[in-house]
Design a protein around this motif. Structure first.
Motif, PDB file in Angstrom:
ATOM      1  N   ALA A   1      -7.101  13.348  -1.123  1.00  0.00           N
ATOM      2  CA  ALA A   1      -8.067  12.721  -0.219  1.00  0.00           C
ATOM      3  C   ALA A   1      -7.686  11.310   0.187  1.00  0.00           C
ATOM      4  N   ILE A   2      -6.551  10.807  -0.311  1.00  0.00           N
ATOM      5  CA  ILE A   2      -6.146   9.435  -0.012  1.00  0.00           C
ATOM      6  C   ILE A   2      -5.036   9.466   1.036  1.00  0.00           C
ATOM      7  N   PRO A   3      -5.286   9.049   2.275  1.00  0.00           N
ATOM      8  CA  PRO A   3      -4.258   9.092   3.317  1.00  0.00           C
ATOM      9  C   PRO A   3      -3.071   8.197   2.954  1.00  0.00           C
ATOM     10  N   PRO A   4      -1.872   8.501   3.501  1.00  0.00           N
ATOM     11  CA  PRO A   4      -0.706   7.665   3.217  1.00  0.00           C
ATOM     12  C   PRO A   4      -0.897   6.243   3.741  1.00  0.00           C
ATOM     13  N   ASP A   5      -0.352   5.288   3.016  1.00  0.00           N
ATOM     14  CA  ASP A   5      -0.397   3.888   3.428  1.00  0.00           C
ATOM     15  C   ASP A   5       0.596   3.685   4.573  1.00  0.00           C
ATOM     16  N   PRO A   6       0.145   3.228   5.755  1.00  0.00           N
ATOM     17  CA  PRO A   6       1.065   3.067   6.899  1.00  0.00           C
ATOM     18  C   PRO A   6       2.239   2.144   6.613  1.00  0.00           C
ATOM     19  N   ARG A   7       2.101   1.251   5.650  1.00  0.00           N
ATOM     20  CA  ARG A   7       3.197   0.322   5.350  1.00  0.00           C
ATOM     21  C   ARG A   7       4.415   1.037   4.776  1.00  0.00           C
ATOM     22  N   TYR A   8       4.225   2.225   4.201  1.00  0.00           N
ATOM     23  CA  TYR A   8       5.319   2.903   3.525  1.00  0.00           C
ATOM     24  C   TYR A   8       5.796   4.163   4.239  1.00  0.00           C
ATOM     25  N   LEU A   9       5.253   4.430   5.421  1.00  0.00           N
ATOM     26  CA  LEU A   9       5.590   5.682   6.088  1.00  0.00           C
ATOM     27  C   LEU A   9       7.066   5.772   6.433  1.00  0.00           C
ATOM     28  N   ASN A  10       7.703   4.691   6.763  1.00  0.00           N
ATOM     29  CA  ASN A  10       9.081   4.725   7.236  1.00  0.00           C
ATOM     30  C   ASN A  10      10.007   3.892   6.357  1.00  0.00           C
ATOM     31  N   THR A  11       9.738   3.897   5.062  1.00  0.00           N
ATOM     32  CA  THR A  11      10.580   3.186   4.111  1.00  0.00           C
ATOM     33  C   THR A  11      10.998   4.136   3.009  1.00  0.00           C
ATOM     34  N   ARG A  12      11.906   3.685   2.137  1.00  0.00           N
ATOM     35  CA  ARG A  12      12.347   4.479   1.003  1.00  0.00           C
ATOM     36  C   ARG A  12      11.427   4.294  -0.203  1.00  0.00           C
ATOM     37  N   THR A  13      10.438   3.467  -0.064  1.00  0.00           N
ATOM     38  CA  THR A  13       9.546   3.194  -1.181  1.00  0.00           C
ATOM     39  C   THR A  13       8.576   4.343  -1.400  1.00  0.00           C
ATOM     40  N   ALA A  14       8.532   4.825  -2.630  1.00  0.00           N
ATOM     41  CA  ALA A  14       7.554   5.850  -2.983  1.00  0.00           C
ATOM     42  C   ALA A  14       6.248   5.175  -3.327  1.00  0.00           C
ATOM     43  N   ASP A  15       5.198   5.619  -2.676  1.00  0.00           N
ATOM     44  CA  ASP A  15       3.873   5.073  -2.959  1.00  0.00           C
ATOM     45  C   ASP A  15       3.045   6.159  -3.626  1.00  0.00           C
ATOM     46  N   PRO A  16       3.037   6.199  -4.950  1.00  0.00           N
ATOM     47  CA  PRO A  16       2.329   7.286  -5.628  1.00  0.00           C
ATOM     48  C   PRO A  16       0.818   7.200  -5.521  1.00  0.00           C
ATOM     49  N   THR A  17       0.304   6.072  -5.037  1.00  0.00           N
ATOM     50  CA  THR A  17      -1.148   5.890  -5.014  1.00  0.00           C
ATOM     51  C   THR A  17      -1.797   6.456  -3.764  1.00  0.00           C
ATOM     52  N   THR A  18      -1.006   6.809  -2.746  1.00  0.00           N
ATOM     53  CA  THR A  18      -1.573   7.328  -1.503  1.00  0.00           C
ATOM     54  C   THR A  18      -0.758   8.513  -1.007  1.00  0.00           C
ATOM     55  N   GLY A  19      -1.356   9.284  -0.105  1.00  0.00           N
ATOM     56  CA  GLY A  19      -0.640  10.367   0.562  1.00  0.00           C
ATOM     57  C   GLY A  19      -0.212  11.475  -0.379  1.00  0.00           C
ATOM     58  N   ASP A  20       1.030  11.967  -0.163  1.00  0.00           N
ATOM     59  CA  ASP A  20       1.521  13.099  -0.941  1.00  0.00           C
ATOM     60  C   ASP A  20       1.784  12.699  -2.388  1.00  0.00           C
ATOM     61  N   LEU A  21       2.008  13.705  -3.225  1.00  0.00           N
ATOM     62  CA  LEU A  21       2.286  13.484  -4.636  1.00  0.00           C
ATOM     63  C   LEU A  21       3.782  13.262  -4.807  1.00  0.00           C
ATOM     64  N   ASN A  22       4.174  12.047  -5.173  1.00  0.00           N
ATOM     65  CA  ASN A  22       5.577  11.669  -5.295  1.00  0.00           C
ATOM     66  C   ASN A  22       6.033  11.843  -6.736  1.00  0.00           C
ATOM     67  N   VAL A  23       6.931  12.793  -6.953  1.00  0.00           N
ATOM     68  CA  VAL A  23       7.427  13.093  -8.289  1.00  0.00           C
ATOM     69  C   VAL A  23       8.811  12.463  -8.429  1.00  0.00           C
ATOM     70  N   THR A  24       8.958  11.521  -9.363  1.00  0.00           N
ATOM     71  CA  THR A  24      10.219  10.791  -9.508  1.00  0.00           C
ATOM     72  C   THR A  24      10.882  11.000 -10.855  1.00  0.00           C
ATOM     73  N   ALA A  25      10.314  11.836 -11.717  1.00  0.00           N
ATOM     74  CA  ALA A  25      10.911  12.160 -13.009  1.00  0.00           C
ATOM     75  C   ALA A  25      10.758  13.656 -13.242  1.00  0.00           C
ATOM     76  N   PRO A  26      11.688  14.277 -13.993  1.00  0.00           N
ATOM     77  CA  PRO A  26      11.574  15.719 -14.238  1.00  0.00           C
ATOM     78  C   PRO A  26      10.209  16.089 -14.799  1.00  0.00           C
ATOM     79  N   THR A  27       9.560  17.061 -14.139  1.00  0.00           N
ATOM     80  CA  THR A  27       8.178  17.411 -14.474  1.00  0.00           C
ATOM     81  C   THR A  27       7.961  18.905 -14.271  1.00  0.00           C
TER      82      THR A  27
END
Length: 413
Positions: free
Chosen positions: A89-115
């Protein structure tokens, strides 16, 4: 302005997609090892402290997003998802839409470690992006089992080729899906799943259906992949997408653009549609099929490699015409026991059945954890395969007759 070549377009796109690799958060304490996080809330809320490796929101709950953030700090963790509908329910932060920075607090679920993600069943555990973003972006090796991925939407962003693919899942590492449904997602590329270069997808006893894209309605492979006992059905490619690259409209079910082996066994690919090139499967590395027919019809060096065994490819269309397979600069290797409703897949091995009416029912709940496509009485796929796995996609023992059936569905008399 010089028009880009097919190869340069693919290399530029691949580089851009590779550039979306996720930047991992700060690690947890050095002594924190893998953990099991059991989600106890279907709400979408962030972890209170992403670095402590504890799944706990400010309200004290363990949400799916908080569990992902905690697991990112503890590589090798497992996330258990009881039955429920988990909506992002949390839309992606526009500041990170076009960067390499993963923003785990908004938008899609960003998985950065084996899970590992473990649900209660694909019909019971549903992860739904509710069209705020794609569902998952996988930046590490992952496994998903017994759940549904739906409602993802990955449209073209403001800057070209930065984030166009994978409505359900964008995968950049090694990912295994077992008894998973990927359905009802949309994207510029890879409506269901987008696998970028240097990745591998293993799809087992799963269904990819009802996804839509400008290219690769169901699954896009830019490298290697394995599809076992699975169904790819009713995915759709349309040409009304504003997207980069030299082609659109290709690969209704599966689109293969890499040079690694994609191995498909005991699977069903049906009811998919494209506006051009391969309603069921399209294989053409590096967009070489954008070259003029005078080249592709005469010079066809097999750079791409698709292998088929005991697989049913039928009832796929390009526009209003039938069209199961299309290849350019690629080889479709039949390892026997395949069925093609036309003759576009080039099936000539022992046990192959080209130009056959497969006699299929609609995609639906025919028992088992995921939807399948049933073989109707009189189907030529019945008792026509050999060397099959011990069960079909639903878990029904094989064979049910003198021999097992072609495709993901074993007919019970």
């Amino acid at each position: 302005m010089k028009k880009p070549t097919a190869l340069s377009s693919f290399l530029a796109l691949s580089a851009a997609l590779a550039g979306t690799a996720l930047v991992a958060p700060a690690p947890a304490h050095a002594d924190a090892g893998p953990a099991t996080f059991t989600v106890d809330s279907t709400s979408d809320a962030v972890d209170a402290d992403a670095s402590d490796g504890i799944c706990r929101t400010a309200a004290g709950a363990c949400t799916l997003r908080a569990a992902v953030m905690a697991a990112n700090a503890r590589p090798g963790s497992t996330i258990v998802l009881p039955a429920g509908h988990y909506r992002l329910a949390i839309p992606p932060d526009p500041r990170y839409l076009n960067t390499r920075t993963a923003d785990p607090t908004t938008g899609d679920l960003n998985v950065t470690a084996p899970t590992a993600f473990r649900g209660a069943g694909a019909r019971e555990t549903v992860i739904d992006a509710d069209h705020v973003d794609r569902v998952f972006r996988m930046g590490a090796d992952t496994t998903l089992s017994d759940l549904t991925v739906t409602g993802g939407e990955a449209r073209q962003r403001e800057v070209p080729v930065t984030d166009p693919g994978g409505g359900g899942i964008a995968n950049s590492k090694n990912m295994t899906l077992r008894r998973v449904a990927v359905t009802g997602n949309t994207a510029g590329y890879g409506g269901g799943i987008f696998n970028i270069p240097d990745s591998h997808l293993t799809l087992i006893e799963s269904t990819v259906s009802g996804n839509t894209a400008g290219e690769a309605g169901g699954i896009r492979f830019d490298d290697t992949g394995t599809v076992l006992n699975s169904t790819i059905a009713d995915n759709r490619v349309t040409d009304d997408w504003d997207r980069p690259g030299s082609l659109s409209g290709y690969g209704g079910g599966i689109d293969i653009r890499g040079t690694g082996l994609v191995d498909i066994r005991n699977s069903t690919i049906t009811g998919n549609t494209a506006t051009d090139g391969g309603g069921g499967i399209n294989i053409a590395p590096a967009y070489l099929d954008s070259l003029p027919p005078e080249v592709t019809d005469v010079v066809d060096v097999p750079l791409g490699h698709l292998a088929l065994r005991n697989t049913l490819i039928a009832g796929n269309t390009v526009g209003r015409a039938s069209g199961d397979c299309k290849k350019a600069f690629a080889a479709i290797e039949s390892r026997g026991g395949n069925l093609d409703s036309g003759n576009s897949c080039g099936l000539t091995a022992e046990g192959d059945l080209p130009r056959r009416d497969a006699r299929l029912g609609p995609l639906g709940d025919h028992g088992g954890p995921t939807d399948t496509v049933a073989l109707l009485p009189g189907s030529p796929a019945l008792d026509a395969a050999s060397d099959c796995p011990s069960t079909d996609q639903r878990g029904v023992p094989r064979p049910q007759g003198p021999a097992c059936d072609i495709g993901a569905f074993e007919h019970r008399p």
